[in-house]
Design an enzyme around this catalytic site. Sequence first.
Site, short mmCIF file in Angstrom:
data_model
loop_
_atom_site.label_atom_id
_atom_site.label_comp_id
_atom_site.label_asym_id
_atom_site.label_seq_id
_atom_site.Cartn_x
_atom_site.Cartn_y
_atom_site.Cartn_z
N ASP A 1 -6.14 1.94 -3.06
CA ASP A 1 -7.36 1.85 -2.26
C ASP A 1 -7.60 3.19 -1.56
O ASP A 1 -8.63 3.40 -0.94
CB ASP A 1 -7.34 0.67 -1.27
CG ASP A 1 -6.24 0.75 -0.25
OD1 ASP A 1 -5.32 1.58 -0.41
OD2 ASP A 1 -6.28 -0.03 0.73
N ASP B 1 -1.44 1.17 -3.87
CA ASP B 1 -2.36 0.14 -4.38
C ASP B 1 -3.75 0.71 -4.68
O ASP B 1 -4.69 -0.04 -4.94
CB ASP B 1 -2.46 -1.05 -3.41
CG ASP B 1 -3.09 -0.66 -2.09
OD1 ASP B 1 -3.01 0.53 -1.71
OD2 ASP B 1 -3.66 -1.54 -1.41
N ASP C 1 -2.41 6.09 -3.43
CA ASP C 1 -1.27 5.44 -2.77
C ASP C 1 -0.81 4.28 -3.66
O ASP C 1 -1.24 4.16 -4.82
CB ASP C 1 -1.66 4.98 -1.35
CG ASP C 1 -2.69 3.86 -1.37
OD1 ASP C 1 -3.47 3.79 -2.35
OD2 ASP C 1 -2.71 3.06 -0.43
N SER D 1 0.80 -1.22 0.00
CA SER D 1 0.00 0.00 0.00
C SER D 1 0.84 1.28 0.00
O SER D 1 1.58 1.53 -0.93
CB SER D 1 -0.94 -0.07 1.21
OG SER D 1 -1.78 1.01 1.26
N1 GLP Z 1 -6.01 0.15 4.48
C1 GLP Z 1 -5.40 0.69 5.68
C2 GLP Z 1 -6.21 1.86 6.21
O1 GLP Z 1 -7.44 1.36 6.58
C3 GLP Z 1 -5.51 2.53 7.38
O2 GLP Z 1 -6.16 3.72 7.70
C4 GLP Z 1 -4.07 2.87 7.05
C5 GLP Z 1 -3.26 3.40 8.23
O3 GLP Z 1 -3.11 2.43 9.23
P1 GLP Z 1 -2.09 2.59 10.46
O4 GLP Z 1 -2.35 3.97 11.02
O5 GLP Z 1 -2.44 1.50 11.40
O6 GLP Z 1 -0.68 2.53 9.91
O7 GLP Z 1 -3.42 1.73 6.54
C6 GLP Z 1 -3.99 1.12 5.39
O8 GLP Z 1 -3.97 1.99 4.31
MG MG Z 2 -3.48 1.32 0.20
#
Ligand code: GLP
Ligand code: MG
Length: 448
Positions: free
Chosen positions: A236, A234, A232, A89
């Site tokens: 999403d 990927d 980003d 991601s």
């Molecule tokens: N798909 C997930 C999101 O759902 C999340 O908001 C993000 C940050 O997560 P974290 O703050 O735990 O690193 O990671 C990924 O992109």
């Molecule tokens: Mg992503």
Amino acid sequence: MGKLFGTSGIRMKNLSPKIAYKVGLAIAKKYKNVVIGRDTRTTGKLIETALSAGVLRGGGEITTIGVVPTPVLGFNARNYDVGVMITASHNPPEYNGIKLFNKNGLAFNKKEEDEIEEIIFKKDFNEVNWDEVGEIWEDNKCIKNYMDYILEKIEVNKKFNVVVDCANASACLVSPYLFTDVGCHVISVNSHMDGRFIGRLPEPNEKNLKKTMDMIKGLNSDRNSYIGIAHDGDADRMVAIDEKGRLADFDKLLAAFSRYIVEKTGTKTIVTTVDASMVIDEYLKDLDVEVKRTKVGDVYVAEEMIKSSSIFGGEPSGTWIHGDIHLTPDGILSGLRVLEMLEFYNKKLYEILDEIPSYINLREKIYCEDEKKEKVMNYVIENGEKIFKTPPETVDGARFNLPNGWILIRPSGTEPYIRIRVEAKNMSLAKDLLEKGIKLVKNGLSLT
Ligand SMILES: N[C@@H]1[C@@H](O)[C@H](O)[C@@H](COP(=O)(O)O)O[C@@H]1O
Ligand SMILES: [Mg+2]
């Protein structure tokens, strides 16, 4: 081996093919028909090959769909028993990861991930003989199936000018084409695929998007016509750049879009996460809608959406889910829907955003190795009450709610950081909360 799955599947620097092989074996223990996609990372084929070897050895059948955005994999997972996306991601190029999707296009929840983890830890694998080994099929139509479906659902009549920034990632194969197909004039940047993300790093933040923002400022020097949509690694996620070349405040954009969805569809619930701004509640307060908050992570948002029959859920990270189309977070669809919103209100993006009140928002991340996160967070939970004079809410990490603001301290589930997020109605409170939060985390770290 420690815990494998975080906020968004497995994610590691130099992810080892040995882990991927075991994940493949574990998947095959539970699921027969597996669809696999990957992002553009240099290690994508390595991890896919190892995981595939595990699936085949475990008795599964594979359909590989090659380099695709996560929403394309999630969308197509409905035709299989399970979907595997090999992606890290927004993380830098040295990372890779494995994210699993069930046949509803829903990211695996904790229970489903735990089942896989348990098979791995107990080495409870099946291994088949030569005469039971399955096939690897190729399907090159998945992107087209996804695009045809989205095009049927999106209606944009105005001819928008859009700069699409694909992060040199798999969005290159979809985003510029879909925006063109709905009638936009598109300029695409960072739109050749490169596993090192040569144009910019995959996290769509202010620093990484500076060149794209400057470009939009330049394009709009005489008329405010271009907006930017950036993804980003990927796709999403989506973030927007307004006609003035400013990165749209993530929370304000989420608030604006949530309001639009409520006004357009009449949905009674919007789902967001504990790290989202109070601006969302305030901006929707005159509408008949409830804002529900979950732990950070798209799977928690999706699950709450199902539970409360909501058609929209979004996180301030730009991870938005449009439940009327599918349950996989989809940055490409989110970008198209932002255009629908602009058309609905017949306004510029900056006009919409400038109407939304601002609070002081501060964010900080403190380096913390994954193994130390639990101890640091226990320290924060035990000692935070004395400092903030209120007990923490522990939906995710520790959130201390004060009359004029709040602070959230939580371990990132995707990166080696403890994240601190502060929101307050005045700068002095915000700074005070942040300073105290940083000190608390650093004290906790010094004891580990
Ligand atoms: N798909 C997930 C999101 O759902 C999340 O908001 C993000 C940050 O997560 P974290 O703050 O735990 O690193 O990671 C990924 O992109
Ligand atoms: Mg992503």
